[in-house]
Scaffold this motif. Sequence first.
Motif, PDB file in Angstrom:
ATOM      1  N   ASP A 200      43.265  15.869  50.144  1.00 20.67           N
ATOM      2  CA  ASP A 200      44.209  16.246  49.094  1.00 20.67           C
ATOM      3  C   ASP A 200      44.814  15.067  48.342  1.00 20.67           C
ATOM      4  O   ASP A 200      45.659  15.264  47.462  1.00 20.67           O
ATOM      5  CB  ASP A 200      45.323  17.125  49.668  1.00 20.67           C
ATOM      6  N   GLY A 201      44.401  13.866  48.656  1.00 21.16           N
ATOM      7  CA  GLY A 201      44.937  12.714  47.944  1.00 21.16           C
ATOM      8  C   GLY A 201      44.012  12.257  46.834  1.00 21.16           C
ATOM      9  O   GLY A 201      42.803  12.133  47.048  1.00 21.16           O
TER      10      GLY A 201
ATOM     11  N   LYS B   2      50.455  31.601  35.828  1.00 20.06           N
ATOM     12  CA  LYS B   2      51.850  31.462  35.435  1.00 20.06           C
ATOM     13  C   LYS B   2      51.977  30.350  34.402  1.00 20.06           C
ATOM     14  O   LYS B   2      51.139  29.433  34.377  1.00 20.06           O
ATOM     15  CB  LYS B   2      52.707  31.118  36.650  1.00 20.06           C
ATOM     16  N   PRO B   3      53.017  30.382  33.593  1.00 20.12           N
ATOM     17  CA  PRO B   3      53.198  29.299  32.612  1.00 20.12           C
ATOM     18  C   PRO B   3      53.234  27.910  33.276  1.00 20.12           C
ATOM     19  O   PRO B   3      52.750  26.934  32.681  1.00 20.12           O
ATOM     20  CB  PRO B   3      54.538  29.640  31.964  1.00 20.12           C
ATOM     21  N   GLU B   4      53.745  27.832  34.487  1.00 16.76           N
ATOM     22  CA  GLU B   4      53.805  26.535  35.169  1.00 16.76           C
ATOM     23  C   GLU B   4      52.436  26.043  35.635  1.00 16.76           C
ATOM     24  O   GLU B   4      52.319  24.919  36.129  1.00 16.76           O
ATOM     25  CB  GLU B   4      54.775  26.589  36.361  1.00 16.76           C
ATOM     26  N   ASP B   5      51.401  26.850  35.493  1.00 17.03           N
ATOM     27  CA  ASP B   5      50.046  26.395  35.777  1.00 17.03           C
ATOM     28  C   ASP B   5      49.437  25.636  34.594  1.00 17.03           C
ATOM     29  O   ASP B   5      48.333  25.095  34.712  1.00 17.03           O
ATOM     30  CB  ASP B   5      49.141  27.586  36.113  1.00 17.03           C
ATOM     31  N   THR B   6      50.138  25.603  33.486  1.00 16.06           N
ATOM     32  CA  THR B   6      49.648  24.902  32.300  1.00 16.06           C
ATOM     33  C   THR B   6      49.480  23.423  32.592  1.00 16.06           C
ATOM     34  O   THR B   6      50.422  22.753  33.034  1.00 16.06           O
ATOM     35  CB  THR B   6      50.615  25.100  31.123  1.00 16.06           C
ATOM     36  N   ALA B   7      48.277  22.909  32.368  1.00 14.84           N
ATOM     37  CA  ALA B   7      47.969  21.505  32.665  1.00 14.84           C
ATOM     38  C   ALA B   7      46.525  21.229  32.264  1.00 14.84           C
ATOM     39  O   ALA B   7      45.773  22.154  31.934  1.00 14.84           O
ATOM     40  CB  ALA B   7      48.151  21.218  34.151  1.00 14.84           C
ATOM     41  N   ILE B   8      46.157  19.966  32.329  1.00 17.97           N
ATOM     42  CA  ILE B   8      44.754  19.595  32.265  1.00 17.97           C
ATOM     43  C   ILE B   8      44.232  19.598  33.701  1.00 17.97           C
ATOM     44  O   ILE B   8      44.842  18.982  34.588  1.00 17.97           O
ATOM     45  CB  ILE B   8      44.549  18.217  31.627  1.00 17.97           C
ATOM     46  N   TYR B   9      43.134  20.301  33.914  1.00 20.93           N
ATOM     47  CA  TYR B   9      42.547  20.417  35.244  1.00 20.93           C
ATOM     48  C   TYR B   9      41.334  19.505  35.361  1.00 20.93           C
ATOM     49  O   TYR B   9      40.449  19.519  34.491  1.00 20.93           O
ATOM     50  CB  TYR B   9      42.159  21.865  35.519  1.00 20.93           C
ATOM     51  N   TYR B  10      41.306  18.741  36.442  1.00 19.96           N
ATOM     52  CA  TYR B  10      40.239  17.787  36.692  1.00 19.96           C
ATOM     53  C   TYR B  10      39.506  18.138  37.986  1.00 19.96           C
ATOM     54  O   TYR B  10      40.147  18.460  38.991  1.00 19.96           O
ATOM     55  CB  TYR B  10      40.801  16.379  36.840  1.00 19.96           C
TER      56      TYR B  10
ATOM     57  N   PHE C  78      47.387  17.581  43.454  1.00 15.35           N
ATOM     58  CA  PHE C  78      46.324  18.316  44.130  1.00 15.35           C
ATOM     59  C   PHE C  78      46.492  19.812  43.902  1.00 15.35           C
ATOM     60  O   PHE C  78      47.600  20.343  43.993  1.00 15.35           O
ATOM     61  CB  PHE C  78      46.379  17.987  45.614  1.00 15.35           C
ATOM     62  N   VAL C  79      45.387  20.481  43.633  1.00 12.94           N
ATOM     63  CA  VAL C  79      45.389  21.934  43.481  1.00 12.94           C
ATOM     64  C   VAL C  79      44.618  22.595  44.622  1.00 12.94           C
ATOM     65  O   VAL C  79      45.141  23.469  45.306  1.00 12.94           O
ATOM     66  CB  VAL C  79      44.772  22.350  42.131  1.00 12.94           C
ATOM     67  N   ALA C  80      43.376  22.153  44.824  1.00 15.92           N
ATOM     68  CA  ALA C  80      42.537  22.763  45.855  1.00 15.92           C
ATOM     69  C   ALA C  80      41.432  21.794  46.243  1.00 15.92           C
ATOM     70  O   ALA C  80      41.003  20.977  45.427  1.00 15.92           O
ATOM     71  CB  ALA C  80      41.937  24.076  45.360  1.00 15.92           C
ATOM     72  N   GLY C  81      40.975  21.912  47.483  1.00 15.63           N
ATOM     73  CA  GLY C  81      39.886  21.087  47.961  1.00 15.63           C
ATOM     74  C   GLY C  81      38.928  21.889  48.812  1.00 15.63           C
ATOM     75  O   GLY C  81      39.295  22.939  49.363  1.00 15.63           O
TER      76      GLY C  81
ATOM     77  N   GLY D  99      37.261  18.363  44.942  1.00 17.48           N
ATOM     78  CA  GLY D  99      38.633  18.799  44.748  1.00 17.48           C
ATOM     79  C   GLY D  99      38.938  19.115  43.302  1.00 17.48           C
ATOM     80  O   GLY D  99      38.229  18.672  42.389  1.00 17.48           O
ATOM     81  N   TRP D 100      39.988  19.907  43.127  1.00 14.23           N
ATOM     82  CA  TRP D 100      40.553  20.166  41.804  1.00 14.23           C
ATOM     83  C   TRP D 100      41.972  19.600  41.788  1.00 14.23           C
ATOM     84  O   TRP D 100      42.748  19.833  42.732  1.00 14.23           O
ATOM     85  CB  TRP D 100      40.602  21.660  41.492  1.00 14.23           C
ATOM     86  N   PHE D 101      42.299  18.916  40.731  1.00 16.22           N
ATOM     87  CA  PHE D 101      43.636  18.376  40.509  1.00 16.22           C
ATOM     88  C   PHE D 101      44.087  18.814  39.121  1.00 16.22           C
ATOM     89  O   PHE D 101      43.279  19.237  38.299  1.00 16.22           O
ATOM     90  CB  PHE D 101      43.618  16.848  40.593  1.00 16.22           C
TER      91      PHE D 101
END
Length: 125
Positions: free
Chosen positions: A107-108, A86-94, A46-49, A34-36
């Motif tokens: 997704d948890g 989008k600007p709201e996608d700004t984050a650290i991705y794990y 959760f972003v994608a699994g 998964g990506w968070f």
Amino acid sequence: VQLQASGGGLVQAGGSLRLSCAASGRTFSSSAMGWFRQAPGKEREFVAGINWNGTSTDYADSVKGRFTITRDNAKNTLYLQMNSLKPEDTAIYYCAQRMVRGPGVYDGPFEYGYWGQGTQVTVSS
């Protein structure tokens, strides 16, 4: 198991990035992934699994139609293609790997036992 995420950076709104997550060990090809992401002051979300063999995927509503999760089990690598950022996608991705075998997509955050160090994605407006 060690997970190494890469590919983050600074991009303008509407642009694209491709994240990669290289996994060590022999369990990658049998594990759901998964990506968070976590933005400042917010909880990890959760972003994608993707299931163990890549035949099933799931996405957060906020990224559906823009992001695509894939995996290459021969290379022990997970990917996240991010388009129309989008600007709201700004984050650290794990990236995360499930410790227990299972057929589905999860997704948890509690479903995952191994986590990468994160890669920063910044989208400017």
